[in-house]
Design a protein around this motif. Structure first.
Motif, PDB file in Angstrom:
ATOM      1  N   LYS A  92       0.837  -1.203   0.000  1.00 30.70           N
ATOM      2  CA  LYS A  92       0.000   0.000   0.000  1.00 30.70           C
ATOM      3  C   LYS A  92       0.876   1.259   0.000  1.00 30.70           C
ATOM      4  CE  LYS A  92      -4.096   1.759   2.393  1.00 30.70           C
ATOM      5  NZ  LYS A  92      -5.033   1.451   1.307  1.00 30.70           N
ATOM      6  N   GLU A  93       1.956   1.257   0.764  1.00 32.00           N
ATOM      7  CA  GLU A  93       2.844   2.419   0.819  1.00 32.00           C
ATOM      8  C   GLU A  93       3.568   2.633  -0.509  1.00 32.00           C
ATOM      9  OE1 GLU A  93       5.376   1.727   4.130  1.00 32.00           O
ATOM     10  OE2 GLU A  93       3.854   2.226   5.634  1.00 32.00           O
ATOM     11  N   ILE A  94       3.983   1.549  -1.159  1.00 33.85           N
ATOM     12  CA  ILE A  94       4.664   1.670  -2.454  1.00 33.85           C
ATOM     13  C   ILE A  94       3.716   2.243  -3.499  1.00 33.85           C
ATOM     14  CG2 ILE A  94       5.725   0.361  -4.330  1.00 33.85           C
ATOM     15  CD1 ILE A  94       6.828  -1.546  -2.216  1.00 33.85           C
ATOM     16  N   VAL A  95       2.479   1.737  -3.518  1.00 27.79           N
ATOM     17  CA  VAL A  95       1.485   2.244  -4.475  1.00 27.79           C
ATOM     18  C   VAL A  95       1.223   3.726  -4.226  1.00 27.79           C
ATOM     19  CG1 VAL A  95      -0.927   2.066  -5.190  1.00 27.79           C
ATOM     20  CG2 VAL A  95       0.412  -0.013  -4.811  1.00 27.79           C
ATOM     21  N   ALA A  96       1.111   4.103  -2.952  1.00 32.03           N
ATOM     22  CA  ALA A  96       0.873   5.515  -2.628  1.00 32.03           C
ATOM     23  C   ALA A  96       2.042   6.386  -3.067  1.00 32.03           C
ATOM     24  CB  ALA A  96       0.625   5.661  -1.126  1.00 32.03           C
ATOM     25  N   GLU A  97       3.265   5.885  -2.925  1.00 34.58           N
ATOM     26  CA  GLU A  97       4.443   6.661  -3.320  1.00 34.58           C
ATOM     27  C   GLU A  97       4.477   6.853  -4.832  1.00 34.58           C
ATOM     28  OE1 GLU A  97       7.608   9.031  -2.763  1.00 34.58           O
ATOM     29  OE2 GLU A  97       6.384   8.102  -1.186  1.00 34.58           O
ATOM     30  N   VAL A  98       4.098   5.831  -5.591  1.00 32.18           N
ATOM     31  CA  VAL A  98       4.060   5.963  -7.054  1.00 32.18           C
ATOM     32  C   VAL A  98       3.003   6.984  -7.450  1.00 32.18           C
ATOM     33  CG1 VAL A  98       3.578   4.757  -9.217  1.00 32.18           C
ATOM     34  CG2 VAL A  98       4.943   3.645  -7.459  1.00 32.18           C
ATOM     35  N   LYS A  99       1.830   6.904  -6.831  1.00 29.72           N
ATOM     36  CA  LYS A  99       0.763   7.854  -7.154  1.00 29.72           C
ATOM     37  C   LYS A  99       1.189   9.286  -6.807  1.00 29.72           C
ATOM     38  CE  LYS A  99      -3.168   4.704  -6.654  1.00 29.72           C
ATOM     39  NZ  LYS A  99      -4.423   4.416  -5.904  1.00 29.72           N
ATOM     40  N   ARG A 100       1.887   9.418  -5.684  1.00 30.86           N
ATOM     41  CA  ARG A 100       2.357  10.745  -5.277  1.00 30.86           C
ATOM     42  C   ARG A 100       3.373  11.282  -6.285  1.00 30.86           C
ATOM     43  NH1 ARG A 100       4.217   9.339  -0.778  1.00 30.86           N
ATOM     44  NH2 ARG A 100       2.260   9.584   0.375  1.00 30.86           N
ATOM     45  N   ALA A 101       4.296  10.435  -6.711  1.00 32.63           N
ATOM     46  CA  ALA A 101       5.296  10.865  -7.695  1.00 32.63           C
ATOM     47  C   ALA A 101       4.640  11.175  -9.037  1.00 32.63           C
ATOM     48  CB  ALA A 101       6.365   9.787  -7.861  1.00 32.63           C
ATOM     49  N   TRP A 102       3.605  10.410  -9.377  1.00 29.10           N
ATOM     50  CA  TRP A 102       2.868  10.628 -10.635  1.00 29.10           C
ATOM     51  C   TRP A 102       2.220  12.007 -10.633  1.00 29.10           C
ATOM     52  CZ3 TRP A 102       1.743   7.515 -14.991  1.00 29.10           C
ATOM     53  CH2 TRP A 102       0.670   7.922 -15.779  1.00 29.10           C
ATOM     54  N   THR A 103       1.484  12.324  -9.585  1.00 30.48           N
ATOM     55  CA  THR A 103       0.794  13.617  -9.524  1.00 30.48           C
ATOM     56  C   THR A 103       1.788  14.768  -9.340  1.00 30.48           C
ATOM     57  OG1 THR A 103       0.410  13.232  -7.163  1.00 30.48           O
ATOM     58  CG2 THR A 103      -1.364  12.651  -8.676  1.00 30.48           C
ATOM     59  N   ASP A 104       2.890  14.529  -8.644  1.00 34.81           N
ATOM     60  CA  ASP A 104       3.911  15.580  -8.510  1.00 34.81           C
ATOM     61  C   ASP A 104       4.485  15.949  -9.875  1.00 34.81           C
ATOM     62  OD1 ASP A 104       3.565  15.749  -5.812  1.00 34.81           O
ATOM     63  OD2 ASP A 104       5.327  14.553  -5.278  1.00 34.81           O
ATOM     64  N   TYR A 105       4.697  14.948 -10.717  1.00 32.15           N
ATOM     65  CA  TYR A 105       5.196  15.227 -12.071  1.00 32.15           C
ATOM     66  C   TYR A 105       4.167  16.028 -12.862  1.00 32.15           C
ATOM     67  CZ  TYR A 105       6.812  14.481 -16.850  1.00 32.15           C
ATOM     68  OH  TYR A 105       7.215  14.676 -18.145  1.00 32.15           O
ATOM     69  N   GLN A 106       2.916  15.605 -12.799  1.00 28.25           N
ATOM     70  CA  GLN A 106       1.867  16.349 -13.505  1.00 28.25           C
ATOM     71  C   GLN A 106       1.770  17.785 -13.001  1.00 28.25           C
ATOM     72  OE1 GLN A 106      -1.445  13.728 -12.724  1.00 28.25           O
ATOM     73  NE2 GLN A 106      -1.303  12.801 -14.748  1.00 28.25           N
ATOM     74  N   HIS A 107       1.912  17.954 -11.702  1.00 27.53           N
ATOM     75  CA  HIS A 107       1.860  19.297 -11.123  1.00 27.53           C
ATOM     76  C   HIS A 107       3.032  20.140 -11.612  1.00 27.53           C
ATOM     77  CE1 HIS A 107       2.685  22.301  -7.899  1.00 27.53           C
ATOM     78  NE2 HIS A 107       1.370  22.443  -7.950  1.00 27.53           N
ATOM     79  N   ALA A 108       4.221  19.547 -11.650  1.00 27.29           N
ATOM     80  CA  ALA A 108       5.400  20.283 -12.109  1.00 27.29           C
ATOM     81  C   ALA A 108       5.252  20.702 -13.570  1.00 27.29           C
ATOM     82  CB  ALA A 108       6.650  19.429 -11.918  1.00 27.29           C
ATOM     83  N   VAL A 109       4.706  19.812 -14.405  1.00 24.83           N
ATOM     84  CA  VAL A 109       4.493  20.150 -15.818  1.00 24.83           C
ATOM     85  C   VAL A 109       3.472  21.277 -15.949  1.00 24.83           C
ATOM     86  CG1 VAL A 109       3.614  19.285 -18.016  1.00 24.83           C
ATOM     87  CG2 VAL A 109       5.165  17.867 -16.659  1.00 24.83           C
TER      88      VAL A 109
END
Length: 318
Positions: A92-109
């Motif tokens: 669950k923590e790994i999945v949450a970290e991937v989702k967080r990194a995914w949205t952080d990238y979208q936010h940065a773009v």
């Protein structure tokens, strides 16, 4: 996103370590029935007769307590279940970290796109300022202020570009990829919020399993009060007779109970500690969920303000 999650779960060293730990615990089932070394004795001489040519071969095996292996096996099963619960928690923590990194990238773009738009406006502002300065509509100070605003907008573009590169690296790290990977979709989309939130069953299940492990440890210590059994066999040669066989069964009963009683009390205390720690962790988790819900409500109000009024005003200002 699903592909990124699968990549992270397949390459996570932490998850592989948990799987190895589960295999280690399962291997301890072979220790549930831990027999003492077999005792073999050979005697010769004048054992039970007038002649000195007698001999005896005896074999004795202690079986230990018959209840202890049963409770040990039950303890191992609970430990395996607890480790599997921990695996669910890590997943669950790994999945949450991937989702967080995914949205952080979208936010940065998205921030980069916004900064580029502001940089374009800044360039138009600077050019119009040059024209107005030549026409005498503004003085040198006002032109410097316009140029400064344009330079700041361009600086934000450079910073946002670096943030996109860093977000891409963090996303690759979250996926445990040695190669550069980026989300296929860079659009920042609104996420729908569920009507209610429940506590993570992965966390709650792990807390409860830790308590159950300690309870089973108490049963193991209590089982050691049960008498230990032993069996034996002997073969004698007593001149002039030979081939004398005999079997024996023994029971070892502890006379002094205080040391084992102390171990039982210690195991009970550890079970109580685990129970209170589980309750404390459950309360902490509930408080964290409530805190995040309040943050979501605050962010939702902010989003409603921007989508309702601020964006319209921004278009008019532009």
């Amino acid at each position: 996103l699903d592909e990124a999650i699968d990549m992270a779960l397949a390459g996570s060293p932490r998850l592989q370590a948990v799987d190895s730990d589960i295999a280690r615990i399962r291997a301890t089932k072979g220790e549930s029935w831990e027999l003492a070394p077999t005792k073999v004795t050979y005697s010769w001489g004048q054992l039970n007769g007038e002649l000195k040519h007698d001999n005896e071969l005896s074999v004795e095996q202690s079986l230990g307590s018959l209840l202890t292996p049963f409770y040990k096996n039950s303890l191992v099963s609970v430990q395996v279940a607890s480790s599997e619960r921990y695996r669910d928690l890590v997943t669950k923590e790994i999945v949450a970290e991937v989702k967080r990194a995914w949205t952080d990238y979208q936010h940065a773009v998205s921030v980069l796109e916004l900064s580029q738009m502001q940089d374009s406006l800044g360039n138009r502002l600077r050019k119009s300022g040059e024209v107005r300065l030549l026409q005498g509509d503004i003085d040198q100070l006002e032109y410097r202020m316009m140029a400064t605003m344009a330079s700041e907008a361009h600086t934000k573009v450079l910073q946002a570009t670096d943030d996109v590169r860093l977000a891409a690296k963090r996303f690759a790290w979250a996926c445990f990829s040695s190669d550069a990977v980026e989300p296929a979709d860079s659009r920042l989309a609104m996420m729908s919020l569920p009507e209610s939130y429940n506590l993570s069953q992965a966390h709650i299940g792990y807390f409860d399993s830790q308590v159950e492990v300690k309870r089973k440890a108490v049963d193991v210590e209590r089982s050691r009060f049960f008498p230990e059994l032993s069996v034996g066999y002997s073969r004698q040669k007593i001149e002039p007779l030979s081939g004398l066989n005999s079997w024996s069964v023994g029971v070892a009963v502890p006379i002094v109970f205080f040391p084992q009683k102390s171990k039982v009390n210690q195991a009970r205390a550890e079970a109580n500690i685990a129970r209170w720690e589980a309750e404390d962790n459950r309360l902490r988790l509930q408080n964290k969920v409530d805190e995040l819900l309040l943050q979501l409500e605050r962010q939702q109000r902010t989003i409603n303000y921007y989508t309702g009024d601020a964006l319209k005003q921004a278009d008019e200002l532009e």
